[in-house]
Scaffold this motif. Structure first.
Motif, short mmCIF file in Angstrom:
data_model
loop_
_atom_site.label_atom_id
_atom_site.label_comp_id
_atom_site.label_asym_id
_atom_site.label_seq_id
_atom_site.Cartn_x
_atom_site.Cartn_y
_atom_site.Cartn_z
N LYS A 1 0.68 -1.26 0.05
CA LYS A 1 0.23 -0.02 -0.20
C LYS A 1 0.84 1.35 -0.14
N LEU A 2 2.17 1.09 0.01
CA LEU A 2 3.10 2.17 -0.04
C LEU A 2 3.11 2.73 -1.60
N THR A 3 2.70 4.01 -1.77
CA THR A 3 2.98 4.73 -2.99
C THR A 3 4.28 5.51 -2.76
N ASP A 4 5.52 4.95 -3.39
CA ASP A 4 6.68 5.25 -3.36
C ASP A 4 7.02 6.57 -4.08
N CYS A 5 8.00 7.36 -3.63
CA CYS A 5 8.54 8.31 -4.70
C CYS A 5 9.49 7.99 -5.55
N GLU A 6 9.94 8.69 -6.43
CA GLU A 6 10.77 8.15 -7.80
C GLU A 6 12.36 8.54 -7.26
N SER A 7 12.53 9.85 -6.59
CA SER A 7 13.66 10.14 -6.15
C SER A 7 14.44 9.30 -5.09
N THR A 8 15.75 9.11 -4.95
CA THR A 8 16.42 8.58 -4.01
C THR A 8 17.15 9.56 -3.33
N ASP A 9 17.06 10.78 -3.20
CA ASP A 9 17.75 11.78 -2.79
C ASP A 9 17.18 11.92 -1.19
N LEU A 10 17.94 11.50 -0.12
CA LEU A 10 17.38 11.57 1.23
C LEU A 10 16.95 12.93 1.55
N LEU A 11 17.57 13.93 1.44
CA LEU A 11 17.33 15.32 1.68
C LEU A 11 16.05 15.76 1.28
N GLU A 12 15.69 15.24 -0.03
CA GLU A 12 14.29 15.58 -0.54
C GLU A 12 13.40 14.79 -0.44
N ASN A 13 13.42 13.50 -0.17
CA ASN A 13 12.35 12.52 -0.02
C ASN A 13 11.50 12.89 1.46
N GLU A 14 10.20 12.81 1.18
CA GLU A 14 9.15 12.77 2.26
C GLU A 14 8.17 11.65 2.24
N ALA B 1 17.17 4.47 23.01
CA ALA B 1 17.64 5.78 23.37
C ALA B 1 19.14 5.84 23.37
N ALA B 2 19.60 4.74 24.20
CA ALA B 2 21.06 4.83 24.44
C ALA B 2 22.02 4.37 23.29
N ALA B 3 21.25 3.78 22.31
CA ALA B 3 22.23 3.27 21.00
C ALA B 3 22.46 4.41 20.14
N GLU B 4 23.40 4.24 19.25
CA GLU B 4 23.74 4.98 18.01
C GLU B 4 23.46 3.99 16.88
N PRO B 5 22.28 4.11 16.38
CA PRO B 5 21.91 3.28 15.34
C PRO B 5 22.34 3.49 13.92
N ASP B 6 22.27 2.57 13.34
CA ASP B 6 22.79 2.82 11.77
C ASP B 6 21.57 3.17 10.96
N LEU B 7 21.73 4.54 10.64
CA LEU B 7 20.48 5.01 9.61
C LEU B 7 20.73 5.02 8.33
N SER B 8 22.01 4.45 7.97
CA SER B 8 22.35 4.34 6.64
C SER B 8 21.09 3.78 5.59
N GLY B 9 20.30 2.99 6.12
CA GLY B 9 19.23 2.47 5.17
C GLY B 9 17.95 3.21 5.17
N LEU B 10 18.05 4.57 6.07
CA LEU B 10 16.84 5.35 5.94
C LEU B 10 16.49 5.91 4.44
N ARG B 11 15.25 5.79 4.35
CA ARG B 11 14.91 5.99 2.79
C ARG B 11 14.09 7.39 2.57
N TYR B 12 13.68 8.06 3.82
CA TYR B 12 12.93 9.38 3.84
C TYR B 12 13.85 10.39 4.78
N GLY B 13 14.19 11.62 4.21
CA GLY B 13 14.75 12.50 5.10
C GLY B 13 13.79 13.07 6.09
N LYS B 14 12.27 13.08 5.72
CA LYS B 14 11.15 13.80 6.54
C LYS B 14 10.14 12.79 6.49
N LEU B 15 9.66 12.49 7.75
CA LEU B 15 8.56 11.66 8.02
C LEU B 15 7.46 12.64 8.59
#
Length: 658
Positions: free
Chosen positions: A412-425, A487-501
């Motif tokens: 049900k996810l309608t994804d966006c075309e861009s892969t730019d993390l700074l732009e994606n929402e 909260a105490a961890a420093e997670p790996d966010l390299s897989g994050l697909r969107y800069g804004k949620l």
């Protein structure tokens, strides 16, 4: 000692008391620059209306400032209703001025810096003394205000002036209201220089009194207008293509905008980033706003059309607005009939119609210019394409880090075309109905939609290993591309697909509950998203206000109000502009599903016009402990008795939506 709460506890602030009580609500308090600017802006409004040719400012050694213009002079006769001289009303009464009711023949100004009507009244309130001299109808009139406007001298005729006219105001700012009592000279010079740029044919002078009593004088004139000013801003840097400067304003037959609305501009592209400047009715908008968004939109469409016409775009490259406008430097001067600013200081324009106005005025003339100057157009195109290639290359590096172990995205996810993390929402939208409207309203290049059916499970006490048993939480986590963490961890966010949620729910109790459940999920299991500023909450309006047309100069328009308070403020403003209450239609949205895609885009999704609130965590261990305690109380399963006691104690603070 126990304090009483009875009728004597209430205090009514009268006259200019509210300004002196809370000066920061009305002006900047770092220095008196803004209260002086209010007087200068009034002189500039006279020049903008074609009634003044000189603006003269003098900085005196005692800290006072004198502003003189040769305009029409503030009216000195008695106000028909208040029975007080109009010049006295202007300096002593909030929400009074000559810039309301902008219908033909019913206002002193077609275009001015705003409709708040508190400008020079704030100047008076925060000054120890203000002297006003008005030259009008052959006579010189004088009045003095002291003690923050509390004392007003009689308005006297002190001489004759023949055919001369104008206003002179001398202001002594009160040091107790400002961090620094002096007007910053550099900032004042920038302001006056910009007035000279934006007012062709108007001479702007500044006199600075020296220690020996002599005057150091500076004069600004710009025969080349905005183009000359932009060249001065650029300094020694040379543009990649010639500066493009022009202007365009609506005519009397324009169906969308009032006669005279439009913009003047100058812009060019440089190898290195430089500051840009924008103005609305001569007011500097240092924080930008919707007119700047309109300029970028118009320029982007013109350049993209030019590139497509000349087949310059390499295969596989998709152009975005930042690719074209990232290195553009501009000076923009917009004229808007009824500008709406963010706050009394007027640093940012909020008028939604300004996007369409400026983009429409800029696009066609600039597209014609590009096709008349093909080599310049190709230079701009090449710089834009290089930016797009660099952006896509950077996005590909991020994508390589995400390739291993990627889960299948929710259906049900309608994804966006861009892969730019700074732009994606990613928009988390309440309900399938609103999700359908959001899909049609979105920018498919950068905005993705994930509809949520019903309310997300309360995840405060769910272990991370059992989170994915809930389908909605599973879909959110997979769409984000990161794993739950504490909260105490420093997670790996390299897989994050969107800069804004962006959480987008109805403006009602259920919508607030959904926001709370989602924030609980992110605070407990994805705290790094909050800590690093990725979470936002959309602010859809509760009301739609349809304002009828008022002659050719005032086309029909649609406004939106976030809540009852904002609705009343809009009604008051429209009443002051001369609109009959029974002619204004107000509709209430029951939910996001009632909005058509255009309305949803304008109010909640388009970055140029939407309203969203960033979600941030309070810093410090003590603040973190307080937040955890409150979440435990509100979301913990074993806290029912504590919640009841808390609601009994705090229930009177809630506004019931009945």
């Amino acid at each position: 000692m126990k304090q009483t709460y009875d009728e004597s506890s209430f205090r009514v602030l009268k006259g200019l008391e509210p300004v002196r009580e809370r000066p920061g609500m009305y002006t900047r308090t770092d220095s008196p620059a803004h209260i002086v600017q209010e007087v200068i802006d009034n002189a500039a409004d006279e020049a903008l209306a074609g009634n003044a040719k000189h603006i003269h400012v003098a900085l005196h050694r005692d800290g006072s400032v004198t502003i003189t213009d040769d305009g029409r002079g503030i009216p000195v006769g008695l106000h028909a209703e208040e029975k007080v001289p109009v010049v006295v009303l202007a300096f002593t009464r909030l929400h009074a001025g000559g810039k309301f009711n902008k219908r033909e023949g019913n206002t002193a100004y077609a275009f001015s810096g705003g409709l708040h009507g508190v400008g020079v009244a704030v100047t008076n309130a925060l000054s120890t003394r203000v002297e006003v001299e008005v030259r009008r109808e052959g006579k010189v009139h004088a009045v003095t205000f002291s003690e923050g406007g509390e004392k007003v001298s009689a308005l006297e005729v002190t001489g004759s002036c023949g055919r001369q006219s104008g206003t002179r105001v001398r202001v002594w700012p009160d040091p107790k209201y400002f961090d620094s009592p002096k007007v910053p000279q550099a900032e004042l010079e920038r302001l006056l220089r910009s007035k000279a740029v934006l007012l062709p044919g108007v001479k702007v002078l500044l006199d600075i009194e020296q220690a020996d009593g002599s005057m150091l004088s500076k004069t600004w004139t710009y025969p080349q207008g905005l183009a000359g000013y932009l060249a001065e801003l650029a300094g020694e840097q040379l543009p990649v293509a010639p500066v493009y400067a022009s202007e365009k304003y609506a005519g009397g037959d324009d169906e969308s905008f009032a006669e005279g609305e439009g913009a003047a501009w100058a812009f060019a592209w440089f190898a290195e980033a430089l500051p840009s400047e924008s103005y609305v009715n001569l007011i500097p908008t240092v924080a930008g706003g919707t007119h700047e968004s309109g300029l970028r939109a118009g320029v982007f469409e013109a350049v993209r059309t030019f590139i497509e016409h000349h087949a310059l775009l390499p295969r596989g490259v998709k152009l975005q607005q930042d690719d074209v406008c990232g290195r553009m430097v501009f000076v923009l001067s917009a004229r808007i009939l009824d500008p709406q600013f963010q706050g009394q200081v007027k640093e940012k324009l909020n008028s939604r119609e300004a996007v369409k106005l400026v983009s429409g005025m800029v696009r066609d003339p600039f597209e014609i210019w590009l096709n008349q100057h093909v080599e310049a157009g190709k230079a701009i195109a090449e710089m834009s394409i290089r930016q797009a290639l660099a952006r896509q290359k950077n996005a590909q590096k991020v994508e390589k880090k995400k390739q291993s172990g990627v889960a299948v995205l929710p259906g049900k996810l309608t994804d966006c075309e861009s892969t730019d993390l700074l732009e994606n929402e990613l928009f988390l939208v309440e309900g399938d109905s609103a999700g359908g409207s959001a899909k049609m309203a979105r920018n498919k290049e950068t905005q993705a939609i994930l509809p949520l059916r019903g309310k997300v499970q309360n995840s405060w006490e769910i272990e991370a290993g059992r989170l994915f048993a809930n389908a909605e939480i599973h879909d959110i986590a997979v769409a984000l591309g990161i794993d739950p963490h504490d909260a105490a961890a420093e997670p790996d966010l390299s897989g994050l697909r969107y800069g804004k949620l962006v959480i987008m729910s109805d403006a009602d109790v259920d919508g607030a509950h959904i926001q709370t459940l989602l924030l609980t999920l992110f605070y407990r299991h994805f705290p790094a998203l909050i800590r690093r500023g990725h979470i936002y909450i959309a602010q859809p309006p509760l009301y739609r206000i349809d304002v009828p047309a008022q002659g050719k100069k005032r086309p029909a328009k649609r406004l939106y109000a976030l809540d009852d308070g904002e609705l009343e403020a809009i009604r008051d403003r429209l009443a002051k502009e001369g609109f009959a209450p029974d002619k204004i239609e107000v509709g209430r949205f029951k939910g996001l599903g009632e909005m058509n895609p255009e309305q949803l885009r304008e109010t909640a999704m388009d970055p140029a016009t939407r309203r969203v609130l960033p979600v941030a965590e309070r810093l410090g261990e003590e603040a973190h402990a307080e937040t955890l305690k409150l979440f435990n109380l509100l979301m913990g399963k074993g806290e029912a008795s504590g919640r009841r006691a808390w609601m009994e104690a705090k229930g009177h603070l809630a506004e019931a939506d009945i």
